[in-house]
Design a protein around this motif. Structure first.
Motif, PDB file in Angstrom:
ATOM      1  N   LEU A  93       0.847  -1.189   0.000  1.00 20.40           N
ATOM      2  CA  LEU A  93       0.000   0.000   0.000  1.00 20.40           C
ATOM      3  C   LEU A  93       0.888   1.246   0.000  1.00 20.40           C
ATOM      4  O   LEU A  93       1.804   1.363   0.824  1.00 20.40           O
ATOM      5  CB  LEU A  93      -0.900   0.012   1.235  1.00 20.40           C
ATOM      6  N   THR A  94       0.605   2.173  -0.923  1.00 22.46           N
ATOM      7  CA  THR A  94       1.376   3.413  -1.008  1.00 22.46           C
ATOM      8  C   THR A  94       0.434   4.611  -0.976  1.00 22.46           C
ATOM      9  O   THR A  94      -0.795   4.458  -1.025  1.00 22.46           O
ATOM     10  CB  THR A  94       2.209   3.458  -2.302  1.00 22.46           C
ATOM     11  N   PHE A  95       1.049   5.804  -0.955  1.00 21.50           N
ATOM     12  CA  PHE A  95       0.272   7.024  -0.775  1.00 21.50           C
ATOM     13  C   PHE A  95       0.647   8.055  -1.836  1.00 21.50           C
ATOM     14  O   PHE A  95       1.723   7.998  -2.433  1.00 21.50           O
ATOM     15  CB  PHE A  95       0.512   7.579   0.632  1.00 21.50           C
ATOM     16  N   VAL A  96      -0.250   9.013  -2.043  1.00 20.68           N
ATOM     17  CA  VAL A  96       0.014  10.111  -2.980  1.00 20.68           C
ATOM     18  C   VAL A  96       0.882  11.121  -2.237  1.00 20.68           C
ATOM     19  O   VAL A  96       0.382  12.068  -1.623  1.00 20.68           O
ATOM     20  CB  VAL A  96      -1.308  10.740  -3.476  1.00 20.68           C
ATOM     21  N   PHE A 136     -10.950   9.475 -15.542  1.00 20.24           N
ATOM     22  CA  PHE A 136      -9.534   9.843 -15.530  1.00 20.24           C
ATOM     23  C   PHE A 136      -8.646   8.596 -15.482  1.00 20.24           C
ATOM     24  O   PHE A 136      -7.674   8.467 -16.244  1.00 20.24           O
ATOM     25  CB  PHE A 136      -9.245  10.758 -14.337  1.00 20.24           C
ATOM     26  N   LEU A 137      -8.978   7.655 -14.592  1.00 20.52           N
ATOM     27  CA  LEU A 137      -8.152   6.452 -14.449  1.00 20.52           C
ATOM     28  C   LEU A 137      -8.166   5.602 -15.719  1.00 20.52           C
ATOM     29  O   LEU A 137      -7.194   4.888 -16.003  1.00 20.52           O
ATOM     30  CB  LEU A 137      -8.640   5.613 -13.255  1.00 20.52           C
ATOM     31  N   ASP A 138      -9.243   5.713 -16.483  1.00 19.74           N
ATOM     32  CA  ASP A 138      -9.336   4.949 -17.728  1.00 19.74           C
ATOM     33  C   ASP A 138      -8.272   5.380 -18.745  1.00 19.74           C
ATOM     34  O   ASP A 138      -7.978   4.652 -19.698  1.00 19.74           O
ATOM     35  CB  ASP A 138     -10.731   5.123 -18.322  1.00 19.74           C
ATOM     36  N   THR A 139      -7.675   6.551 -18.513  1.00 17.88           N
ATOM     37  CA  THR A 139      -6.618   7.049 -19.405  1.00 17.88           C
ATOM     38  C   THR A 139      -5.218   6.738 -18.895  1.00 17.88           C
ATOM     39  O   THR A 139      -4.235   7.081 -19.566  1.00 17.88           O
ATOM     40  CB  THR A 139      -6.748   8.580 -19.564  1.00 17.88           C
ATOM     41  N   GLN A 140      -5.137   6.109 -17.710  1.00 22.83           N
ATOM     42  CA  GLN A 140      -3.840   5.915 -17.071  1.00 22.83           C
ATOM     43  C   GLN A 140      -3.341   4.470 -17.213  1.00 22.83           C
ATOM     44  O   GLN A 140      -4.139   3.528 -17.298  1.00 22.83           O
ATOM     45  CB  GLN A 140      -3.933   6.263 -15.580  1.00 22.83           C
ATOM     46  N   PRO A 141      -1.995   4.295 -17.215  1.00 26.34           N
ATOM     47  CA  PRO A 141      -1.414   2.950 -17.322  1.00 26.34           C
ATOM     48  C   PRO A 141      -1.418   2.207 -15.986  1.00 26.34           C
ATOM     49  O   PRO A 141      -0.390   2.064 -15.326  1.00 26.34           O
ATOM     50  CB  PRO A 141       0.016   3.237 -17.794  1.00 26.34           C
ATOM     51  N   ILE A 142      -2.606   1.758 -15.587  1.00 27.32           N
ATOM     52  CA  ILE A 142      -2.741   1.024 -14.322  1.00 27.32           C
ATOM     53  C   ILE A 142      -3.269  -0.369 -14.608  1.00 27.32           C
ATOM     54  O   ILE A 142      -3.867  -0.624 -15.654  1.00 27.32           O
ATOM     55  CB  ILE A 142      -3.670   1.761 -13.333  1.00 27.32           C
ATOM     56  N   ASP A 143      -3.040  -1.290 -13.644  1.00 28.64           N
ATOM     57  CA  ASP A 143      -3.469  -2.678 -13.817  1.00 28.64           C
ATOM     58  C   ASP A 143      -4.864  -2.941 -13.260  1.00 28.64           C
ATOM     59  O   ASP A 143      -5.658  -3.649 -13.869  1.00 28.64           O
ATOM     60  CB  ASP A 143      -2.468  -3.625 -13.131  1.00 28.64           C
ATOM     61  N   ASP A 201      -2.019  15.031  -9.015  1.00 27.82           N
ATOM     62  CA  ASP A 201      -1.023  14.416  -8.124  1.00 27.82           C
ATOM     63  C   ASP A 201      -0.916  12.920  -8.374  1.00 27.82           C
ATOM     64  O   ASP A 201       0.180  12.347  -8.345  1.00 27.82           O
ATOM     65  CB  ASP A 201      -1.402  14.669  -6.658  1.00 27.82           C
ATOM     66  N   ILE A 202      -2.074  12.270  -8.614  1.00 30.30           N
ATOM     67  CA  ILE A 202      -2.082  10.828  -8.875  1.00 30.30           C
ATOM     68  C   ILE A 202      -1.345  10.530 -10.179  1.00 30.30           C
ATOM     69  O   ILE A 202      -0.559   9.577 -10.264  1.00 30.30           O
ATOM     70  CB  ILE A 202      -3.536  10.306  -8.940  1.00 30.30           C
ATOM     71  N   ARG A 203      -1.585  11.370 -11.207  1.00 35.92           N
ATOM     72  CA  ARG A 203      -0.930  11.171 -12.501  1.00 35.92           C
ATOM     73  C   ARG A 203       0.599  11.200 -12.337  1.00 35.92           C
ATOM     74  O   ARG A 203       1.315  10.390 -12.933  1.00 35.92           O
ATOM     75  CB  ARG A 203      -1.372  12.260 -13.485  1.00 35.92           C
ATOM     76  N   GLU A 204       1.087  12.121 -11.517  1.00 39.44           N
ATOM     77  CA  GLU A 204       2.531  12.239 -11.292  1.00 39.44           C
ATOM     78  C   GLU A 204       3.087  10.979 -10.628  1.00 39.44           C
ATOM     79  O   GLU A 204       4.161  10.489 -11.000  1.00 39.44           O
ATOM     80  CB  GLU A 204       2.829  13.466 -10.420  1.00 39.44           C
ATOM     81  N   VAL A 205       2.359  10.446  -9.628  1.00 40.33           N
ATOM     82  CA  VAL A 205       2.827   9.233  -8.929  1.00 40.33           C
ATOM     83  C   VAL A 205       2.832   8.044  -9.888  1.00 40.33           C
ATOM     84  O   VAL A 205       3.784   7.243  -9.893  1.00 40.33           O
ATOM     85  CB  VAL A 205       1.940   8.932  -7.701  1.00 40.33           C
ATOM     86  N   ILE A 206       1.797   7.913 -10.707  1.00 39.81           N
ATOM     87  CA  ILE A 206       1.722   6.797 -11.659  1.00 39.81           C
ATOM     88  C   ILE A 206       2.875   6.886 -12.656  1.00 39.81           C
ATOM     89  O   ILE A 206       3.518   5.872 -12.986  1.00 39.81           O
ATOM     90  CB  ILE A 206       0.362   6.782 -12.386  1.00 39.81           C
ATOM     91  N   ALA A 207       3.153   8.107 -13.147  1.00 38.71           N
ATOM     92  CA  ALA A 207       4.249   8.287 -14.100  1.00 38.71           C
ATOM     93  C   ALA A 207       5.591   7.952 -13.467  1.00 38.71           C
ATOM     94  O   ALA A 207       6.437   7.274 -14.074  1.00 38.71           O
ATOM     95  CB  ALA A 207       4.248   9.725 -14.613  1.00 38.71           C
ATOM     96  N   LYS A 208       5.800   8.409 -12.246  1.00 36.50           N
ATOM     97  CA  LYS A 208       7.062   8.122 -11.544  1.00 36.50           C
ATOM     98  C   LYS A 208       7.205   6.620 -11.306  1.00 36.50           C
ATOM     99  O   LYS A 208       8.302   6.056 -11.435  1.00 36.50           O
ATOM    100  CB  LYS A 208       7.108   8.884 -10.216  1.00 36.50           C
ATOM    101  N   ALA A 209       6.084   5.951 -10.977  1.00 36.39           N
ATOM    102  CA  ALA A 209       6.128   4.501 -10.778  1.00 36.39           C
ATOM    103  C   ALA A 209       6.569   3.806 -12.052  1.00 36.39           C
ATOM    104  O   ALA A 209       7.396   2.883 -12.030  1.00 36.39           O
ATOM    105  CB  ALA A 209       4.757   3.997 -10.336  1.00 36.39           C
ATOM    106  N   GLY A 210       6.030   4.238 -13.196  1.00 37.81           N
ATOM    107  CA  GLY A 210       6.418   3.635 -14.469  1.00 37.81           C
ATOM    108  C   GLY A 210       7.894   3.806 -14.747  1.00 37.81           C
ATOM    109  O   GLY A 210       8.554   2.880 -15.248  1.00 37.81           O
ATOM    110  N   GLU A 211       8.430   4.973 -14.419  1.00 42.46           N
ATOM    111  CA  GLU A 211       9.861   5.221 -14.612  1.00 42.46           C
ATOM    112  C   GLU A 211      10.718   4.302 -13.756  1.00 42.46           C
ATOM    113  O   GLU A 211      11.830   3.922 -14.145  1.00 42.46           O
ATOM    114  CB  GLU A 211      10.174   6.682 -14.274  1.00 42.46           C
ATOM    115  N   GLN A 212      10.194   3.914 -12.581  1.00 37.04           N
ATOM    116  CA  GLN A 212      10.958   3.063 -11.660  1.00 37.04           C
ATOM    117  C   GLN A 212      10.652   1.577 -11.851  1.00 37.04           C
ATOM    118  O   GLN A 212      11.121   0.745 -11.081  1.00 37.04           O
ATOM    119  CB  GLN A 212      10.667   3.476 -10.210  1.00 37.04           C
TER     120      GLN A 212
END
Length: 505
Positions: A79-82, A163-170, A124-135
């Motif tokens: 579990l992580t946080f924004v 919004f989430l439908d546009t994001q690279p999430i599982d 803020d969520i978009r930034e965390v998702i993008a950073k996760a992808g980079e890592q």
């Protein structure tokens, strides 16, 4: 027709640890992670919250190191946080690769807890998702308080999901955070969401505040969800989460259109281990894993089981690595006792069975618990009493023990038809009882055997508090012999052993 596969995510090590007073050590978490993935065969495990403590970090690092060796790392989630990427950095150091990002699923939580606008939250969520992808970290999204969001701010929920439908999430993970949903609402809300986002992977995370979590899980599955979040023994905050064992049984027995990979035979073992680690006992009547759920108490039920298994259902104990038991107590009939005798390889005739049944009912009336392991001792005690001609009867006695006063006993005996009474004191109640006996026997000029050894124990193999066994060794002249008494009271069991001595010596 091919069955629809439902993912089972166990969150005992994260959400279950939010049970009041529960904290797993790093070694306990590693042990349970291994069992959950390899033996119980759940699909995924949520093992911790990021940035909670140094101990949590160590436990995650141990679990991820083991999982990486076994090729199971993608099935371990945190579990992580924004928080601008701080949780992701913690995860990276701990070796985890899947984050379950906690976000706000209701406008109420967003406004009053985060004090943010939806646009700012999504940014803020978009930034965390993008950073996760980079890592190289994969992302699942929790919509905290989603159930209240659907009730009170559905427009916000759908804006968020768009919004989430546009994001690279599982996965999108929808929790009934406060356990407030009815089964009807669960199905209605999830059918609507799954219909709108048919390509998404939707998980349902139920809580049990109204004892509706299993019913809500059934409706969630009927609505088409792809994954369920469960905990061993239903652990979790407040009234806990949807319980793993009950849900597994319900899905297997009542929802043939779906398939899960969980091993039923390992449920009880893991349940017991979690109980041992947490110190939180399993209620005796808890479905599947409780001590009493495969125990027939009423004699009529045991009789019905003898006659074509009339009181069986599909929850056969063997499915879960357990065995059916037949309780012994005041509602036990002959059928219950016969079932237990069969397990022990013992047989009794009708008269012997009648005597043993009467004794068990007597113990049950005293609210004593009798187990199968007690039976040989009850049989010996009840049937052995007739193995010699009784000449001496201890008709009554009064035992006193008071602070500051020496224990005393008054005893009334019948010896060969004559009544005798004596009073004496001693260092304890049984010592006082023996001193009173000696007074009677001295008056008759009869010798009493000498007490050589005195041992008190629960009958070997018993795990109940129903019976206390007192074994006394006596010496008379050059001969030693032993007598044994059995009762729920320690002193009374010693007196019964003594009465046998009086008739043997």
């Amino acid at each position: 027709m091919e069955k629809r596969r439902i993912e089972i995510m166990d969150t005992t090590l994260r959400d279950g640890e939010q049970t009041s007073g529960v904290s797993f050590t790093a070694s306990e978490k590693l042990t349970l992670a291994k069992l959950l993935l390899e033996e119980l065969r759940v699909d995924r495990i949520e093992v911790a919250s990021a940035r909670v403590s140094e101990g949590e970090f160590d436990s995650v690092r141990q679990i991820t190191a083991w999982a990486a060796e076994k090729g199971l790392l993608p099935r371990v989630e945190v579990l992580t946080f924004v928080d601008g990427g701080a949780s992701l950095n913690w995860m990276e150091q701990a070796g985890a690769q899947v984050q379950n990002l906690l976000t706000k699923g209701s406008l109420n939580h967003l406004k009053y807890q985060l004090k943010k606008t939806p646009e700012k939250h999504f940014s803020d969520i978009r930034e965390v998702i993008a950073k996760a992808g980079e890592q190289g970290v994969r992302t699942n999204i929790y919509l905290e308080d989603w159930s209240n969001g659907m009730r009170n701010s559905p427009e916000y929920v759908y804006e968020f999901l768009d919004f989430l439908d546009t994001q690279p999430i599982d996965r999108i993970m929808l929790p009934d955070t406060l356990g407030v949903l009815t089964p009807g609402e669960t199905r209605e809300f999830l059918e609507d969401i799954i219909g709108r986002y048919p390509d998404g992977h939707i998980d349902f995370h139920g809580h049990n505040d109204y004892d509706l979590s299993v019913a809500n899980v059934m409706e969630a599955v009927s609505a088409g969800v792809h994954g369920l979040h469960l905990t061993v023994n239903g652990m979790g905050e407040r009234a806990g989460n949807a319980p793993l064992a009950s849900v597994v049984a319900v899905l297997n027995d009542f929802m043939p259109e779906v398939a899960i990979g969980v091993s039923e035979t390992s449920l009880f073992k893991v349940s017991k281990l979690v109980s041992a680690f947490t110190g939180i006992g399993i209620p005796a009547n808890k479905p599947i894993v409780g001590d009493n759920v495969f125990t027939q108490t009423a004699g009529i039920h045991a009789d019905g089981d003898n006659k074509k298994n009339l009181y069986f259902n599909d929850l056969m104990p063997e499915r879960f690595g357990r065995k059916r038991k037949y309780a012994l107590g005041k509602t036990s009939g002959k059928a219950n006792i016969q079932k237990n005798l069969q397990e022990l390889g013992l047989t009794l005739n009708d008269e012997e069975l009648r005597k043993v049944t009467a004794r068990i009912i007597e113990l049950g009336d005293k609210k004593e618990k009798v187990t199968r392991e007690d039976l040989p001792y009850i049989i010996s005690d009840v049937l052995g009493s007739g193995s010699h001609q009784q000449r001496v009867f201890i008709r009554s006695y009064v035992l006193t023990h008071a602070k500051g006063l020496q224990p005393s006993t008054t005893v009334s005996l019948e010896i060969e038809g004559e009544n005798y009474e004596a009073h004496a004191q001693g260092d304890g109640q049984f010592d006082a009882f023996m001193n009173a006996l000696r007074k009677v026997y001295r008056s008759l000029k009869r010798p009493l055997p000498t007490l050589v050894d005195y041992a008190v124990r629960i009958p070997p193999g018993s795990n109940s508090d129903a019976l206390c066994e007192t074994v006394i060794t006596w010496r008379q002249d050059d001969r030693e012999f032993t007598t044994r008494g059995l009762d729920s009271d320690q002193t009374v069991s010693a007196i019964k052993a003594t009465e046998k001595m009086l008739n043997i010596g």
